[in-house]
Structure formats: C-alpha cells, structure tokens
Design a protein around this motif. Sequence first.
Motif, PDB file in Angstrom:
ATOM      1  N   PHE A 257      -9.724  15.564  14.516  1.00 46.58           N
ATOM      2  CA  PHE A 257      -8.528  15.158  13.805  1.00 46.58           C
ATOM      3  C   PHE A 257      -8.763  15.830  12.559  1.00 46.58           C
ATOM      4  O   PHE A 257      -9.574  14.958  11.710  1.00 46.58           O
ATOM      5  CB  PHE A 257      -8.413  13.618  13.977  1.00 46.58           C
ATOM      6  N   ARG A 267      -9.381  16.774  14.683  1.00 46.51           N
ATOM      7  CA  ARG A 267      -8.074  16.184  13.983  1.00 46.51           C
ATOM      8  C   ARG A 267      -8.248  15.844  12.578  1.00 46.51           C
ATOM      9  O   ARG A 267      -9.009  14.906  11.990  1.00 46.51           O
ATOM     10  CB  ARG A 267      -7.763  14.523  14.575  1.00 46.51           C
ATOM     11  N   ASN A 309      -7.005  15.453  23.881  1.00 45.24           N
ATOM     12  CA  ASN A 309      -5.972  14.674  23.373  1.00 45.24           C
ATOM     13  C   ASN A 309      -6.323  13.114  23.973  1.00 45.24           C
ATOM     14  O   ASN A 309      -6.568  12.847  25.123  1.00 45.24           O
ATOM     15  CB  ASN A 309      -4.541  15.013  24.281  1.00 45.24           C
ATOM     16  N   GLY A 388      -1.046  14.883  11.202  1.00 44.13           N
ATOM     17  CA  GLY A 388      -2.173  14.984  12.105  1.00 44.13           C
ATOM     18  C   GLY A 388      -2.357  16.404  12.678  1.00 44.13           C
ATOM     19  O   GLY A 388      -1.410  16.697  13.196  1.00 44.13           O
ATOM     20  N   ASP A 390      -4.385  19.310  14.733  1.00 41.71           N
ATOM     21  CA  ASP A 390      -5.381  19.867  15.716  1.00 41.71           C
ATOM     22  C   ASP A 390      -6.109  20.794  15.698  1.00 41.71           C
ATOM     23  O   ASP A 390      -5.130  21.885  15.403  1.00 41.71           O
ATOM     24  CB  ASP A 390      -4.697  19.499  17.184  1.00 41.71           C
ATOM     25  N   PRO A 417       1.033  10.786  12.426  1.00 41.79           N
ATOM     26  CA  PRO A 417      -0.034  10.528  13.481  1.00 41.79           C
ATOM     27  C   PRO A 417      -0.539   9.071  13.493  1.00 41.79           C
ATOM     28  O   PRO A 417      -0.640   8.338  12.508  1.00 41.79           O
ATOM     29  CB  PRO A 417      -1.198  11.485  12.637  1.00 41.79           C
TER      30      PRO A 417
END
Length: 475
Positions: A257, A267, A309, A388, A390, A417
């Motif tokens: 993340f 992330r 995810n 957020g 990825d 996020p």
Amino acid sequence: MTITTLPATAGVDDVCVDNVSAGRKTQPPAAFVSFPSSFTQSLITEALTKVLPDVGITHERDHTPRLQWADYDLMSFDEARHDPRFLISSYVYRKALIRKHLLHNTATEYLAKCRHRGVRSALSLPRGWVLDIQFADELDEALMDDLYELDAALCANEEKEEDEREWFILKPGFADKGQGIRMFSSVDELRAIFEEFEPPSDNEDEGCKMPVAADGQEGTAVLTSHMRHFVIQQYIPRPMLFDVHKGGMVGHKVSAFVVALIEIHLRAHVLVTGMYSVYLSHALFVLFAGVPYTHPRGPDLDLCPHLTNVSIQTGLALGIVLPLRDMAGATALAHSPEGYVSVGPVDAAWIDATFAKAGAVIAEAVRAGAECGSFNLQLMENAFELFGVDLLLSYPQGPSDVVRVPDVTLLEFNASPDVVNSGDALRADLLEMFEGIVRISAAPFFGCREGEMALGEDRWGWRKVGKGEVRASFA
C-alpha cells in the motif's frame, strides 16, 4: 477536545493557535470531520486535536466551517470552489487518477509525449487497453478493432503450453473493492467473463439484479451494462516473491500500500496538496497474498495467489499487512529459467531504494494527470487529498543471483483509502501519517507555518516526492 463552531466570516489569520501564546485574542479553528469508517474518523480527529489543540470539531455539517475533512459525498464544494479561504480534503474533479480507464488513457498519453520529447520517465504501466462494452456480443467487434493487439496475443496463446501463456487482468473502470476483477488467457475465457456479467433475465423487474456466482452468492460480479468502461492490463510476469517465515507464509505474492509473496504489491499512501505538491508517506505497506504463489493456469483460476486486494483475500489477509521497513531480513526470490530461486535477504538499503523508486513513479503519475488529464483533474490551491496507490514489484531483467532493486509498476489510485484494512496493529503508523497531513495541509492554512518542505525532504512521516504548477481558477 472542544466542540465548537465558527461563523462563516471568521478569517484565516484570526485562528492560528500559536497566536494565543502571543497574547492575541483568537477564535479556535473549526473543522467538519465525517467518514463512514469510524476507524478513519477517529484517526483524523485525534491527529487534528494533537496538532491543533484548540480545534473545534463537528461531525454534523449544519454550516460550512473553514476546514472540511470528510468523505467526498459528505462535503460541500460550493464555498471552496469560489473562495480560497475554505479548505477541503478532496479535489472536486480527480477522475483522471481514480478511474482506472481514465488513468490508463492519461498515463499512456503522457508517456507518448515523453517519448516524443526524448525524455525518460519513471512512470511505468502494465501494457493495456481500454474497452467500452455493454453486452457480451459486442466483444468480437472490439477484438477486431480497438483490441486487435490483445486478440493477437490471445490467439498466440493457443499455440503455447499452459505455463508459457501470457495472462491478462480485466478491471471495471468505476468499480472498487475487487468488484469485477478477473484474469484470462484466451478469447473464450474473456467471452465467458462478459457472459457472466450479463443480467440473468430480460424481465424488466429482474434486469438490474446482480449476476450470481455458481454457489448462489453475489461475490465480485458486476453488470457490464452498468459499468461499460473496462481496462485490460497485462499480468506482469516475474513478480517479486518473498520467503516470509513469519506466520509460515513461504513464496507469497506481496502487494504494497503507498499505498502484493509471495508476490509483492505495495499500498502507498500519497498526499497531493494545492497546485500541486506530492508527498509519499513512510506508512508504505506490503500486502501479502493469503496463499502461496503459483503460475496462473486453467479456466477455473483461483485469484488469491495473484491479486492481493484485501477484498479478494477475505478471510486470508488478517496479519499479512506489514510496513515495508519490516521486510528487512526477508528472503527475496527471483525468477530464473529453472523457476524461483533464493537471492538472499533484503536490507535497509534495498528498502530505501524501493521507497525512492515508488515516490518517483507516483510523482510522475500525478504530473501526467496535471499535464494530460486536466479536464478530469482540476487542482485547487485550497484542497488536499489522500490517495491509496497500488504498486506492483517485479524482478528486473538480468542476473538472478543477487538481490536487486525491483521494477515498480503503477496499478491504480484509490480515493479515500480504507485504512481500517491495514489493521489496528498499524494504528501508530497511521496516526503519524494523519498528523503529518495536518502539519502539511491544515496547520499552514490556519496560519501555523513551520517552513515548506523541500523536494526530497523527510518530515512528519512523509517525504516530498513531487512538485508542479498549474494555473489557479476561482469563479
């Protein structure tokens, strides 16, 4: 904490809490804070009251205070669009970043301009295509027209062994939380996906019901007629894997993340302010797949080893979100002709280099939006937003006998996020992150300035990774 409200006429320079110590009579700053997630709301409330002790916080918007830090659908944008004395926690128009198909188009156009200028860009995207489709029977025409390169790759797969096939990922442009994500390696598999997304009945009363999975559950299905816009991306080969002994996870795919092995997906938490500066939080998290990685194969593909995810990893992801810094000592695995082999543990230098590379990719993505997506990304001086982001880590081409800094590929930007997915164990990291947002964005707005961060500087748990300029426009 005091719960107070201010009249709309209160001036910015009148509310800096530092003025109290200077003996000036002031009114405390007021903020509207409201998020569907109580976890997120509590973090923001705590960060505001710690940095601005006299802040008056309300969770009900019965008027418009100078600061609105809330979910996009709960804010009033009229005041901020016309008056720079109001500060909001979201840009009004930012679809060029958060909609997958628009981000693909924006970044592709930007990279084409870079090549034309002879400029090398840090931004990297999976090879991909945008598809506008309502019904499965439109697919054949699309494959002959806009998707002819994809069609050629899928046809070539028919002549390959299963382990040598090239795979692709389908993502609805407007969906989130893993809805509608599928993988495929043939035209028949792609057609079956869209047939799955067809309404189950032409009956007017049933035509809007969601498709269901074989077990009768709604699952992650979407209606093509509702989504229409899809992006298809190449599944990145040679994902970077890790042998993580903690928790017994060996060879999991990792997602980070910024915010997947044993494939790694990052992330990243990214702050964009004004017009514009870009900051990358040191709360950069690594997301692990819940099951060991295997090369994708077969029509009934399990997505869990390949897509990190957290919405897909339901029931598997608890305890497998880690700060990137905690990866020190983990054994990296590199792809070789014989399969994945150990190349040794990663160290602090590897982590620092990966963080810097992620920052460069993200800064270029925001620049792409500012330069090539201005219709769908309209930056404002009196706005800030947390995204957020990825990112996928893959092992670079070349020798596979040493630990190398990974290639970093941008996957997507996510608005608002849901930090609760990171777990309560990481609350301290997240609180530091939100306190940094207050110091960078809110405190200067209320007149409490501590000096602007320089490009590349680390402060308050953030690093400034990008800066640009666009024209201001207040109607």
